[in-house]
Design a protein around this motif. Structure first.
Motif, PDB file in Angstrom:
ATOM      1  N   UNK A 161      23.563 -30.468  -3.599  1.00  0.00           N
ATOM      2  CA  UNK A 161      22.301 -30.872  -2.989  1.00  0.00           C
ATOM      3  C   UNK A 161      21.284 -31.258  -4.054  1.00  0.00           C
ATOM      4  N   UNK A 162      20.321 -32.051  -3.665  1.00  0.00           N
ATOM      5  CA  UNK A 162      19.238 -32.446  -4.566  1.00  0.00           C
ATOM      6  C   UNK A 162      18.111 -31.430  -4.464  1.00  0.00           C
ATOM      7  N   UNK A 163      17.634 -30.942  -5.606  1.00  0.00           N
ATOM      8  CA  UNK A 163      16.597 -29.917  -5.662  1.00  0.00           C
ATOM      9  C   UNK A 163      15.340 -30.492  -6.297  1.00  0.00           C
ATOM     10  N   UNK A 164      14.213 -30.343  -5.604  1.00  0.00           N
ATOM     11  CA  UNK A 164      12.933 -30.818  -6.120  1.00  0.00           C
ATOM     12  C   UNK A 164      11.901 -29.702  -6.000  1.00  0.00           C
ATOM     13  N   UNK A 165      11.235 -29.402  -7.091  1.00  0.00           N
ATOM     14  CA  UNK A 165      10.247 -28.322  -7.106  1.00  0.00           C
ATOM     15  C   UNK A 165       8.987 -28.742  -6.360  1.00  0.00           C
ATOM     16  N   UNK A 166       8.404 -27.802  -5.632  1.00  0.00           N
ATOM     17  CA  UNK A 166       7.155 -28.057  -4.930  1.00  0.00           C
ATOM     18  C   UNK A 166       5.980 -27.602  -5.794  1.00  0.00           C
ATOM     19  N   UNK A 167       5.139 -28.524  -6.145  1.00  0.00           N
ATOM     20  CA  UNK A 167       3.967 -28.236  -6.964  1.00  0.00           C
ATOM     21  C   UNK A 167       2.825 -27.800  -6.056  1.00  0.00           C
ATOM     22  N   UNK A 168       2.946 -26.570  -5.551  1.00  0.00           N
ATOM     23  CA  UNK A 168       1.960 -26.010  -4.630  1.00  0.00           C
ATOM     24  C   UNK A 168       1.677 -24.563  -5.030  1.00  0.00           C
ATOM     25  N   UNK A 169       0.554 -24.297  -5.714  1.00  0.00           N
ATOM     26  CA  UNK A 169       0.246 -22.932  -6.173  1.00  0.00           C
ATOM     27  C   UNK A 169       0.258 -21.893  -5.061  1.00  0.00           C
ATOM     28  N   UNK A 170      -0.131 -22.281  -3.848  1.00  0.00           N
ATOM     29  CA  UNK A 170      -0.179 -21.315  -2.744  1.00  0.00           C
ATOM     30  C   UNK A 170       1.207 -20.907  -2.263  1.00  0.00           C
ATOM     31  N   UNK A 171       2.243 -21.622  -2.697  1.00  0.00           N
ATOM     32  CA  UNK A 171       3.610 -21.282  -2.288  1.00  0.00           C
ATOM     33  C   UNK A 171       4.385 -20.547  -3.382  1.00  0.00           C
ATOM     34  N   UNK A 172       3.739 -20.239  -4.487  1.00  0.00           N
ATOM     35  CA  UNK A 172       4.395 -19.466  -5.545  1.00  0.00           C
ATOM     36  C   UNK A 172       4.538 -18.018  -5.076  1.00  0.00           C
ATOM     37  N   UNK A 173       5.738 -17.470  -5.173  1.00  0.00           N
ATOM     38  CA  UNK A 173       5.983 -16.080  -4.770  1.00  0.00           C
ATOM     39  C   UNK A 173       6.378 -15.243  -5.984  1.00  0.00           C
ATOM     40  N   UNK A 174       6.158 -13.937  -5.874  1.00  0.00           N
ATOM     41  CA  UNK A 174       6.514 -13.009  -6.942  1.00  0.00           C
ATOM     42  C   UNK A 174       7.704 -12.158  -6.506  1.00  0.00           C
ATOM     43  N   UNK A 175       8.628 -11.930  -7.428  1.00  0.00           N
ATOM     44  CA  UNK A 175       9.758 -11.027  -7.180  1.00  0.00           C
ATOM     45  C   UNK A 175       9.422  -9.689  -7.818  1.00  0.00           C
ATOM     46  N   UNK A 176       9.522  -8.644  -7.004  1.00  0.00           N
ATOM     47  CA  UNK A 176       9.116  -7.301  -7.431  1.00  0.00           C
ATOM     48  C   UNK A 176      10.264  -6.314  -7.296  1.00  0.00           C
ATOM     49  N   UNK A 177      10.181  -5.246  -8.071  1.00  0.00           N
ATOM     50  CA  UNK A 177      10.945  -4.028  -7.804  1.00  0.00           C
ATOM     51  C   UNK A 177       9.974  -3.058  -7.152  1.00  0.00           C
ATOM     52  N   UNK A 178      10.361  -2.487  -6.013  1.00  0.00           N
ATOM     53  CA  UNK A 178       9.480  -1.545  -5.322  1.00  0.00           C
ATOM     54  C   UNK A 178      10.182  -0.206  -5.144  1.00  0.00           C
ATOM     55  N   UNK A 179       9.405   0.869  -5.207  1.00  0.00           N
ATOM     56  CA  UNK A 179       9.918   2.207  -4.958  1.00  0.00           C
ATOM     57  C   UNK A 179       8.819   3.018  -4.293  1.00  0.00           C
ATOM     58  N   UNK A 230       0.803  -1.224   0.000  1.00  0.00           N
ATOM     59  CA  UNK A 230       0.000   0.000   0.000  1.00  0.00           C
ATOM     60  C   UNK A 230       0.837   1.276   0.000  1.00  0.00           C
ATOM     61  N   UNK A 231       2.100   1.187   0.432  1.00  0.00           N
ATOM     62  CA  UNK A 231       2.939   2.390   0.507  1.00  0.00           C
ATOM     63  C   UNK A 231       4.010   2.438  -0.571  1.00  0.00           C
ATOM     64  N   UNK A 232       3.967   1.505  -1.505  1.00  0.00           N
ATOM     65  CA  UNK A 232       4.989   1.472  -2.555  1.00  0.00           C
ATOM     66  C   UNK A 232       4.346   1.235  -3.918  1.00  0.00           C
ATOM     67  N   UNK A 233       5.060   1.665  -4.939  1.00  0.00           N
ATOM     68  CA  UNK A 233       4.732   1.271  -6.307  1.00  0.00           C
ATOM     69  C   UNK A 233       5.636   0.100  -6.653  1.00  0.00           C
ATOM     70  N   UNK A 234       5.237  -0.706  -7.641  1.00  0.00           N
ATOM     71  CA  UNK A 234       6.036  -1.889  -7.906  1.00  0.00           C
ATOM     72  C   UNK A 234       5.932  -2.349  -9.356  1.00  0.00           C
ATOM     73  N   UNK A 235       6.947  -3.107  -9.755  1.00  0.00           N
ATOM     74  CA  UNK A 235       6.984  -3.765 -11.049  1.00  0.00           C
ATOM     75  C   UNK A 235       7.296  -5.233 -10.804  1.00  0.00           C
ATOM     76  N   UNK A 236       6.499  -6.124 -11.384  1.00  0.00           N
ATOM     77  CA  UNK A 236       6.743  -7.550 -11.211  1.00  0.00           C
ATOM     78  C   UNK A 236       7.808  -8.023 -12.194  1.00  0.00           C
ATOM     79  N   UNK A 237       8.825  -8.694 -11.676  1.00  0.00           N
ATOM     80  CA  UNK A 237       9.886  -9.234 -12.515  1.00  0.00           C
ATOM     81  C   UNK A 237       9.602 -10.675 -12.927  1.00  0.00           C
ATOM     82  N   UNK A 238       9.159 -11.487 -11.979  1.00  0.00           N
ATOM     83  CA  UNK A 238       8.874 -12.884 -12.275  1.00  0.00           C
ATOM     84  C   UNK A 238       8.171 -13.517 -11.092  1.00  0.00           C
ATOM     85  N   UNK A 239       7.717 -14.731 -11.253  1.00  0.00           N
ATOM     86  CA  UNK A 239       7.169 -15.510 -10.148  1.00  0.00           C
ATOM     87  C   UNK A 239       7.856 -16.868 -10.167  1.00  0.00           C
TER      88      UNK A 239
END
Length: 300
Positions: A262-280, A150-159
């Motif tokens: 290390x072994x990496x395994x993706x979690x197939x959970x839509x509720x755990x998907x996060x977005x990376x933003x630029x905020x100003x 609510x206090x920033x503007x943002x641009x989404x880079x990816x999820x």
């Protein structure tokens, strides 16, 4: 209230001793004590409780200590920026541990287009950088949801999804399977079969504190109570715990580059998907340098 008085004040608070602070500051004790008395008189509060063992902060002192750090950082940043006026432009940017790999290609592209720009980088967790942004200490920051916007503007880079990270010899198997000891070339970070949270239910887990609430809420929404072995503040250190085969760590996918061996395994959970933003800062047009950076990010 002078900046040097705040520096003296913070040194005394950090050492817990006026004599020790004077030694660190390469000055004698009487003038240092005088400066603190002057500061207390100006603010009309008592900043330290003095005892035979040293000094401790009063409630007013604790508040000034919290605020003065940002004030001194802002002054230092301003001094650097002003001193370089006409020489180099400076972009003050905040980076979190889990977003460095994501933002670096954008920074590289921007730097190639703008060789006259230097960078002042502030590392920290999202919430600290958010406050730095509102306080004017940085111009722009990389951040990851969940986040108040609510206090920033943002641009989404990816999820991106979360990943489960474990020692290769103890790779997580799908539910109803058995744990496999088949060797994997984990140094290439190849994600093998994706998992559901239910696949992790009976394994000890390491959570990065920043996402503890998000992950736990997702477990609970599916009526599951996981075995939490460790909650940590630094995801990079937690990788060492996973390498020792103490537990399986859950982190954002952009942490994969730190998971060597290390072994990496993706979690197939839509509720755990996060977005990376630029905020100003919201409510005003970005300064030209920030807008130039946003334009480059928007192109890629």
């Amino acid at each position: 209230m002078e900046l040097r008085q705040l520096e003296y004040f913070r040194e005394i608070a950090s050492t817990g001793s006026i004599n020790e602070a004077a030694r660190h500051l390469n000055m004698s004790q009487p003038p240092l004590s005088y400066q603190i008395r002057q500061l207390e008189n100006e603010l009309n509060v008592k900043l330290f409780d003095r005892t035979s063992k040293g000094v401790t902060l009063t409630e007013a002192g604790k508040l000034l200590y919290d605020r003065s750090g940002n004030l001194l950082e802002y002054a230092r940043s301003t001094e650097l920026e002003v001193s370089k006026t006409g020489k180099k432009r400076i972009l003050r940017i905040g980076l979190t541990p889990t977003t460095v790999d994501t933002i670096m290609p954008y920074i590289s592209q921007f730097s190639k287009k703008n060789p006259d720009v230097n960078f002042e980088v502030h590392d920290g967790i999202t919430y600290s950088l958010y406050q730095y942004l509102l306080d004017g200490i940085i111009d722009i920051s990389v951040a990851r949801t969940p986040l108040r916007l609510d206090e920033v503007s943002y641009m989404e880079l990816c999820s991106e999804p979360m990943i489960a990270v474990s020692a290769p010899k103890n790779m997580v198997s799908k539910t109803a399977d058995v744990t496999t000891d088949t060797p994997h070339n984990s140094s290439k970070h190849n994600a093998v079969s994706s998992l559901k949270l239910s696949d992790l239910l009976h394994r000890p887990l390491i959570l990065y504190r920043r996402y503890e609430e998000l992950i736990m809420n997702t477990f609970h929404a599916q009526n599951m109570n996981p075995d939490i072995f460790c909650v940590c503040d630094d995801p990079r250190g937690a990788m060492l715990w996973a390498k020792e085969d103490l537990a399986t760590a859950i982190f954002p996918q952009s942490m994969a580059s730190l998971c060597d061996g290390l072994c990496i395994q993706e979690l197939d959970e839509p509720d755990l998907v996060t977005k990376i933003l630029l905020i100003w800062a919201k409510g005003k047009k970005p300064v030209p340098l920030v807008q130039e950076f946003l334009d480059v990010c928007g192109e890629h």
